[in-house]
Design a protein around this motif. Structure first.
Motif, PDB file in Angstrom:
ATOM      1  N   GLU A  38       4.194   0.619  -5.869  1.00 27.61           N
ATOM      2  CA  GLU A  38       4.072   1.303  -4.583  1.00 27.61           C
ATOM      3  C   GLU A  38       4.941   0.616  -3.536  1.00 27.61           C
ATOM      4  O   GLU A  38       5.557   1.277  -2.692  1.00 27.61           O
ATOM      5  N   ALA A  39       5.020  -0.704  -3.586  1.00 33.13           N
ATOM      6  CA  ALA A  39       5.844  -1.447  -2.642  1.00 33.13           C
ATOM      7  C   ALA A  39       7.313  -1.063  -2.775  1.00 33.13           C
ATOM      8  O   ALA A  39       8.005  -0.830  -1.768  1.00 33.13           O
ATOM      9  N   ALA A  40       7.790  -0.981  -4.014  1.00 32.01           N
ATOM     10  CA  ALA A  40       9.189  -0.605  -4.237  1.00 32.01           C
ATOM     11  C   ALA A  40       9.455   0.813  -3.743  1.00 32.01           C
ATOM     12  O   ALA A  40      10.484   1.079  -3.113  1.00 32.01           O
ATOM     13  N   ARG A  41       8.520   1.714  -4.010  1.00 31.11           N
ATOM     14  CA  ARG A  41       8.698   3.103  -3.588  1.00 31.11           C
ATOM     15  C   ARG A  41       8.703   3.240  -2.068  1.00 31.11           C
ATOM     16  O   ARG A  41       9.565   3.904  -1.481  1.00 31.11           O
ATOM     17  N   LEU A  42       7.749   2.567  -1.418  1.00 29.98           N
ATOM     18  CA  LEU A  42       7.649   2.668   0.044  1.00 29.98           C
ATOM     19  C   LEU A  42       8.806   1.955   0.748  1.00 29.98           C
ATOM     20  O   LEU A  42       9.226   2.359   1.835  1.00 29.98           O
ATOM     21  N   ALA A  43       9.316   0.907   0.114  1.00 30.98           N
ATOM     22  CA  ALA A  43      10.458   0.205   0.704  1.00 30.98           C
ATOM     23  C   ALA A  43      11.680   1.116   0.755  1.00 30.98           C
ATOM     24  O   ALA A  43      12.427   1.129   1.737  1.00 30.98           O
ATOM     25  N   LEU A  44      11.885   1.889  -0.311  1.00 32.86           N
ATOM     26  CA  LEU A  44      13.008   2.820  -0.330  1.00 32.86           C
ATOM     27  C   LEU A  44      12.771   4.003   0.604  1.00 32.86           C
ATOM     28  O   LEU A  44      13.724   4.577   1.148  1.00 32.86           O
ATOM     29  N   LEU A  45      11.517   4.362   0.809  1.00 28.08           N
ATOM     30  CA  LEU A  45      11.185   5.479   1.689  1.00 28.08           C
ATOM     31  C   LEU A  45      11.345   5.108   3.151  1.00 28.08           C
ATOM     32  O   LEU A  45      11.956   5.842   3.944  1.00 28.08           O
ATOM     33  N   HIS A  46      10.792   3.949   3.528  1.00 27.86           N
ATOM     34  CA  HIS A  46      10.774   3.561   4.946  1.00 27.86           C
ATOM     35  C   HIS A  46      11.942   2.667   5.355  1.00 27.86           C
ATOM     36  O   HIS A  46      12.211   2.536   6.555  1.00 27.86           O
ATOM     37  N   ARG A  47      12.616   2.049   4.402  1.00 26.05           N
ATOM     38  CA  ARG A  47      13.730   1.144   4.690  1.00 26.05           C
ATOM     39  C   ARG A  47      13.361   0.114   5.765  1.00 26.05           C
ATOM     40  O   ARG A  47      14.036  -0.006   6.786  1.00 26.05           O
ATOM     41  N   PRO A  48      12.283  -0.638   5.570  1.00 26.15           N
ATOM     42  CA  PRO A  48      11.876  -1.617   6.586  1.00 26.15           C
ATOM     43  C   PRO A  48      12.870  -2.778   6.638  1.00 26.15           C
ATOM     44  O   PRO A  48      13.652  -2.991   5.702  1.00 26.15           O
TER      45      PRO A  48
END
Length: 222
Positions: A38-48
């Motif tokens: 989930e961390a990898a997916r959300l990192a690509l989604l939100h580009r924090p």
């Protein structure tokens, strides 16, 4: 504003980190993840700007999640700061090889954590004292190569670049190096950037690893 993704399988810890980070005027939490996938997916989604990553998580551990984030196609600009209770040489080495820009123990103070986030987002490598010791121990005990690195990658550095790289490997910040050498922080940053380019280092953290691997930093043996 520094945008942050929290990745930890313990909801209470994520809540604590969120309150601390959101209390800072220059930071905000944009998403939370309970496992590495989930961390990898959300990192690509939100580009924090930064992912605050635990190592031991279900589905996918923090090291592999870091690898996915840092190897994603395109310039994401996302940095990863590992925060964990497991500061062994194996974890430190794997995390740095995966692309992490920092490594802290969970005993860090609130002020120390906020400072660490700013340091890593600012492009500097950061290792806690115990993580640094783990890294040093790895190189004292054997070759311990981290990643596929070119032969003699520091050979092309100038004397000044080698000097500044060595100081960075000892854990000094750009400001501290500048004060020691009586130059400006911008000059230090320029030399670090040139050293990274010549050594084909992905980032400052890998440049620090190279300094140990190539013997630029001499580690005293007990």
């Amino acid at each position: 504003m520094i945008t942050i993704l929290l990745a930890d399988d313990q909801a209470l810890l994520r809540s604590t980190f969120r309150m601390l980070i959101d209390s800072a005027d220059d930071m905000t939490v944009v998403a939370e993840a309970a496992d590495g996938e989930e961390a990898a997916r959300l990192a690509l989604l939100h580009r924090p700007d930064l992912v605050l990553m635990d190592i031991r998580m279900p589905v996918l551990d923090g090291v592999e999640a870091t690898r996915r984030i840092c190897s994603a196609p395109g310039p994401t600009g996302t940095r990863v700061l590992i925060l964990t209770t497991f500061e062994t040489d194996e974890h430190v080495a794997r995390a740095l090889e995966a692309g992490a820009g920092g490594f802290l123990g969970k005993d860090v103070t609130p002020e120390g954590l906020l400072a660490a986030i700013r340091t890593v987002v600012g492009g500097e490598a950061l290792l806690s004292p115990s993580a640094t010791r783990a890294l040093i121990d790895r190189f004292l005990s054997g070759p311990g190569h981290i990643g596929k690195l070119p032969a003699g990658p520091l050979a092309a550095l100038t004397d000044r670049e080698r000097e500044i790289t060595a100081l960075a490997a000892h854990g000094l910040s750009n400001q501290e190096i500048a004060e020691r050498l009586v130059v400006s922080p911008l000059t230090v940053r320029t030399h670090i950037h040139r050293a990274m380019t010549k050594a084909r280092a992905r980032d400052r953290a890998q440049l620090v690893v190279l300094a140990y691997q190539q013997g630029l930093v001499r580690v005293p043996r007990d």
